[in-house]
Design a protein around this motif. Structure first.
Motif, PDB file in Angstrom:
ATOM      1  N   LYS A  27      99.460  81.100   7.474  1.00 22.68           N
ATOM      2  CA  LYS A  27      99.811  79.864   6.792  1.00 22.68           C
ATOM      3  C   LYS A  27     100.616  78.913   7.681  1.00 22.68           C
ATOM      4  O   LYS A  27     100.974  77.823   7.255  1.00 22.68           O
ATOM      5  N   LEU A  28     100.862  79.322   8.900  1.00 21.30           N
ATOM      6  CA  LEU A  28     101.666  78.515   9.829  1.00 21.30           C
ATOM      7  C   LEU A  28     100.954  77.222  10.176  1.00 21.30           C
ATOM      8  O   LEU A  28      99.778  77.211  10.528  1.00 21.30           O
ATOM      9  N   LYS A  29     101.638  76.116  10.039  1.00 21.76           N
ATOM     10  CA  LYS A  29     101.121  74.816  10.436  1.00 21.76           C
ATOM     11  C   LYS A  29     101.951  74.349  11.623  1.00 21.76           C
ATOM     12  O   LYS A  29     103.181  74.316  11.556  1.00 21.76           O
ATOM     13  N   VAL A  30     101.276  73.987  12.696  1.00 19.76           N
ATOM     14  CA  VAL A  30     101.961  73.592  13.920  1.00 19.76           C
ATOM     15  C   VAL A  30     101.606  72.154  14.262  1.00 19.76           C
ATOM     16  O   VAL A  30     100.442  71.765  14.202  1.00 19.76           O
ATOM     17  N   PHE A  31     102.589  71.388  14.589  1.00 14.61           N
ATOM     18  CA  PHE A  31     102.412  70.015  15.040  1.00 14.61           C
ATOM     19  C   PHE A  31     103.101  69.891  16.386  1.00 14.61           C
ATOM     20  O   PHE A  31     104.240  70.337  16.552  1.00 14.61           O
ATOM     21  N   THR A  32     102.410  69.336  17.357  1.00 12.98           N
ATOM     22  CA  THR A  32     103.033  69.128  18.664  1.00 12.98           C
ATOM     23  C   THR A  32     103.014  67.646  19.007  1.00 12.98           C
ATOM     24  O   THR A  32     102.121  66.908  18.593  1.00 12.98           O
ATOM     25  N   ASN A  33     103.997  67.247  19.756  1.00 17.10           N
ATOM     26  CA  ASN A  33     104.107  65.868  20.185  1.00 17.10           C
ATOM     27  C   ASN A  33     104.876  65.868  21.510  1.00 17.10           C
ATOM     28  O   ASN A  33     105.528  66.857  21.848  1.00 17.10           O
ATOM     29  N   PHE A  34     104.797  64.784  22.231  1.00 15.16           N
ATOM     30  CA  PHE A  34     105.558  64.699  23.465  1.00 15.16           C
ATOM     31  C   PHE A  34     105.969  63.263  23.711  1.00 15.16           C
ATOM     32  O   PHE A  34     105.395  62.333  23.165  1.00 15.16           O
ATOM     33  N   ASN A  35     106.972  63.119  24.515  1.00 12.53           N
ATOM     34  CA  ASN A  35     107.486  61.820  24.948  1.00 12.53           C
ATOM     35  C   ASN A  35     107.389  61.773  26.457  1.00 12.53           C
ATOM     36  O   ASN A  35     108.097  62.506  27.138  1.00 12.53           O
ATOM     37  N   PHE A  36     106.549  60.943  26.997  1.00 10.29           N
ATOM     38  CA  PHE A  36     106.471  60.810  28.454  1.00 10.29           C
ATOM     39  C   PHE A  36     107.291  59.596  28.882  1.00 10.29           C
ATOM     40  O   PHE A  36     108.375  59.722  29.394  1.00 10.29           O
ATOM     41  N   ASN A  37     106.793  58.423  28.629  1.00 16.22           N
ATOM     42  CA  ASN A  37     107.483  57.156  28.830  1.00 16.22           C
ATOM     43  C   ASN A  37     107.998  56.883  30.232  1.00 16.22           C
ATOM     44  O   ASN A  37     108.971  56.159  30.412  1.00 16.22           O
ATOM     45  N   TRP A  38     107.372  57.472  31.229  1.00 15.44           N
ATOM     46  CA  TRP A  38     107.577  56.983  32.586  1.00 15.44           C
ATOM     47  C   TRP A  38     106.484  55.934  32.781  1.00 15.44           C
ATOM     48  O   TRP A  38     105.328  56.174  32.438  1.00 15.44           O
ATOM     49  N   GLN A  39     106.818  54.790  33.291  1.00 16.49           N
ATOM     50  CA  GLN A  39     105.878  53.691  33.443  1.00 16.49           C
ATOM     51  C   GLN A  39     105.233  53.714  34.824  1.00 16.49           C
ATOM     52  O   GLN A  39     105.936  53.808  35.827  1.00 16.49           O
ATOM     53  N   SER A  40     103.920  53.603  34.865  1.00 18.06           N
ATOM     54  CA  SER A  40     103.207  53.445  36.134  1.00 18.06           C
ATOM     55  C   SER A  40     103.317  51.997  36.558  1.00 18.06           C
ATOM     56  O   SER A  40     103.305  51.095  35.721  1.00 18.06           O
ATOM     57  N   ASN A 138     110.941  56.625  16.981  1.00 19.26           N
ATOM     58  CA  ASN A 138     109.630  56.664  16.324  1.00 19.26           C
ATOM     59  C   ASN A 138     109.232  58.082  15.942  1.00 19.26           C
ATOM     60  O   ASN A 138     108.531  58.287  14.947  1.00 19.26           O
ATOM     61  N   ASN A 139     109.647  59.062  16.736  1.00 16.90           N
ATOM     62  CA  ASN A 139     109.265  60.452  16.468  1.00 16.90           C
ATOM     63  C   ASN A 139     109.776  60.937  15.120  1.00 16.90           C
ATOM     64  O   ASN A 139     109.134  61.750  14.461  1.00 16.90           O
ATOM     65  N   ILE A 140     110.929  60.460  14.697  1.00 19.42           N
ATOM     66  CA  ILE A 140     111.463  60.884  13.404  1.00 19.42           C
ATOM     67  C   ILE A 140     110.552  60.414  12.269  1.00 19.42           C
ATOM     68  O   ILE A 140     110.378  61.105  11.268  1.00 19.42           O
ATOM     69  N   ASN A 141     109.921  59.255  12.445  1.00 22.75           N
ATOM     70  CA  ASN A 141     109.010  58.734  11.417  1.00 22.75           C
ATOM     71  C   ASN A 141     107.752  59.585  11.284  1.00 22.75           C
ATOM     72  O   ASN A 141     107.180  59.682  10.206  1.00 22.75           O
ATOM     73  N   ILE A 142     107.313  60.187  12.371  1.00 21.93           N
ATOM     74  CA  ILE A 142     106.126  61.045  12.343  1.00 21.93           C
ATOM     75  C   ILE A 142     106.344  62.238  11.421  1.00 21.93           C
ATOM     76  O   ILE A 142     105.433  62.692  10.741  1.00 21.93           O
ATOM     77  N   LEU A 143     107.584  62.743  11.369  1.00 21.40           N
ATOM     78  CA  LEU A 143     107.895  63.917  10.557  1.00 21.40           C
ATOM     79  C   LEU A 143     108.273  63.571   9.120  1.00 21.40           C
ATOM     80  O   LEU A 143     108.412  64.460   8.288  1.00 21.40           O
ATOM     81  N   LEU A 151     112.027  73.332  14.120  1.00 17.31           N
ATOM     82  CA  LEU A 151     111.734  72.296  15.093  1.00 17.31           C
ATOM     83  C   LEU A 151     112.199  72.782  16.463  1.00 17.31           C
ATOM     84  O   LEU A 151     113.342  73.196  16.620  1.00 17.31           O
ATOM     85  N   PHE A 152     111.290  72.762  17.421  1.00 14.85           N
ATOM     86  CA  PHE A 152     111.616  73.152  18.785  1.00 14.85           C
ATOM     87  C   PHE A 152     111.499  71.928  19.667  1.00 14.85           C
ATOM     88  O   PHE A 152     110.458  71.277  19.687  1.00 14.85           O
ATOM     89  N   MET A 153     112.548  71.619  20.396  1.00 10.99           N
ATOM     90  CA  MET A 153     112.540  70.466  21.300  1.00 10.99           C
ATOM     91  C   MET A 153     112.915  70.945  22.694  1.00 10.99           C
ATOM     92  O   MET A 153     113.832  71.742  22.853  1.00 10.99           O
TER      93      MET A 153
END
Length: 173
Positions: A27-40, A138-143, A151-153
């Motif tokens: 029944k485990l539901k997993v959601f993953t996300n990441f923050n990169f935000n280094w600009q090329s 913005n990440n808080i809005n996703i949850l 929550l693992f960060m």
């Protein structure tokens, strides 16, 4: 100082190890996300000669000549201490990844935090603190509205180096 790594717990320090966590439930539901935000920025460049995480030449220049040409001698002098601020950005399996300078060698080559293969297209990047902090909010809005039990960060050394004492600002939301 990028001199070595280790894994530790309350009992001991291990200089060659790994940590693993396993969560298992039908029944485990997993959601993953990441923050990169280094600009090329700027044009793409080709890594001409490299071996694992050591890069010798790019676009006909040594790595030190490359950094000096595009960012100036002052930035070159400050590397690797500010390496997280100006990484090379490459794409691996469709995901942008930053490779940070960890040391400069006498022959003009540089060592990066991660391998860069010959023929890889890279762009210079910079750490965009404003984007990092905006994405954290913005990440808080996703949850929002989700039933979150755990929550693992994870952050990285490059983030810590870039954000310094403000590293908690990204994690607090």
């Amino acid at each position: 100082l990028f001199k070595g790594t280790f894994v530790f717990n309350e009992e001991k320090i291990v200089h060659n190890g790994a940590v693993m966590a396993i969560l298992s439930n039908k029944k485990l539901k997993v959601f993953t996300n990441f923050n990169f935000n280094w600009q090329s920025l700027g044009k793409k460049h080709i890594i001409e000669k490299s071996h694992k995480n050591r890069v010798f030449t790019i676009d006909g220049k040594t790595m030190q000549e490359f950094y000096s040409y595009y960012l100036g001698d002052k930035i070159l002098e400050l590397l690797p201490m500010i390496g997280s601020e100006f990484p090379l950005i490459l794409t691996i399996d469709g995901l942008e990844v930053a490779r940070v300078v960890t040391s400069k060698l006498d022959d003009g080559s540089m060592v990066f935090a991660g391998n860069i293969k010959e023929g890889t297209e890279v762009r210079l990047g910079y750490g965009n603190v404003q984007l990092i902090l905006e994405q954290a909010s913005n990440n808080i809005n996703i949850l929002d509205g989700k039933c979150v039990e755990s929550l693992f960060m994870y952050s990285c050394g490059a983030r810590k180096s870039l954000l310094k004492d403000n590293i908690d600002i990204e994690i607090k939301p």
